[in-house]
Design an enzyme around this catalytic site. Sequence first.
Site, PDB file in Angstrom:
ATOM      1  CE  LYS A 122      50.696   1.604  57.579  1.00  0.00           C
ATOM      2  NZ  LYS A 122      51.448   2.454  58.476  1.00  0.00           N
ATOM      3  CE  LYS A 205      57.342   7.456  49.940  1.00  0.00           C
ATOM      4  NZ  LYS A 205      56.496   8.291  50.791  1.00  0.00           N
ATOM      5  CE  LYS A 208      60.630   5.319  58.244  1.00  0.00           C
ATOM      6  NZ  LYS A 208      59.399   4.769  58.779  1.00  0.00           N
TER       7      LYS A 208
END
Length: 341
Positions: A122, A205, A208
């Site tokens: 990140k 993957k 969301k």
Amino acid sequence: MSSQVSMNIQTKSTLFSGIQPSGLLTIGGYIGALRNWVRLQHEYDCLFCIVDLHAITVRQDPKTFAERCLSFAAQYIALGIDPKTATIFLQSHVPAHTELTWLLNCHAYMGELSRMTQFKDKTQGKKEQTIGVGLFDYPVLMAADILLYQTKLVPVGADQKQHLELTRDLAVRMNHYYGQIFTVPEAFIPEVGARVMSLQEPTKKMSKSDENEGNYIALIETPDVIRKKIKRAVTDATMGITYEPDTRPGVANLLTILGALTDRAPTALAEQYADKGNAALKGDVADALIAFLEPFQARYHELMDNRDALYAILRRGAEQTRHRAEPTLRRVYGAMGFWQG
Ligand code: TRP
């Protein structure tokens, strides 16, 4: 009679899991995690948390944040998590989470937190001046979530295994310094697991918080959008349907979704569709999604339209967990030698 009931509750192992209220809950989150929670609630003493404090490690819009948290809670319930069986609550409603985080922070090392792959991913390419301390400390808050309730089992996906390892290390370290204060939790790998991939990039993957809306199906998506997104899902030009995740990830992903929703193995479905084309498979995937999501959405909207009932559920969840968290927090303060009055 009532002591019998509380005995039963106490003898069930505690299971804790959480989802960040960021982005939109997706069919991937349902098939990969929430579907299992619905089953697990009957076997374990389950705490299902909406980890709103974790979500603010990324900027959240204060105008929509509360609504999203409520929406996540309503979706948990509409999916079948029964607030009478499992405990549903917002992390920020239980101050013990942040209190224990501080106590754990003082026993966690810069080195071990710097090694977390999620942190590295990140922050990759970012200037140090722009990296939030919250992002760095994220796993310690997660450890506090888990350890606060003497949790035995934590259902986690592959991406969270390292954070759970850190949680275990912290528990062992604290127990070593101060005596037995924490249960050392274990990863819970459910028997039925399926990883749903992105619709446009089926080697990663389904997420969301993906910037590209075409990559996921949100649980609150309308039928039209579901059909459109499935129609556009990446497949390949090979004739016929086979289940080969390595070489045909897009087709395999559609089979995974259909299999999860119809309770069939993707390989068995592949045989059934062997002579058919992508269009037929996609049509059936969209139909299955809509058939599953329509009744879910009806329940969801009912909950969102009946705020008082939803608020009551979350207030009760908060009250129950505050009570449950207190003894562990006191025990840690006590073991560390704080004067507690
Ligand atoms: N970090 C988890 C995730 O992003 C969410 C989470 C926070 C969690 N606290 C937790 C998961 C405790 C399990 C247990 O998926």
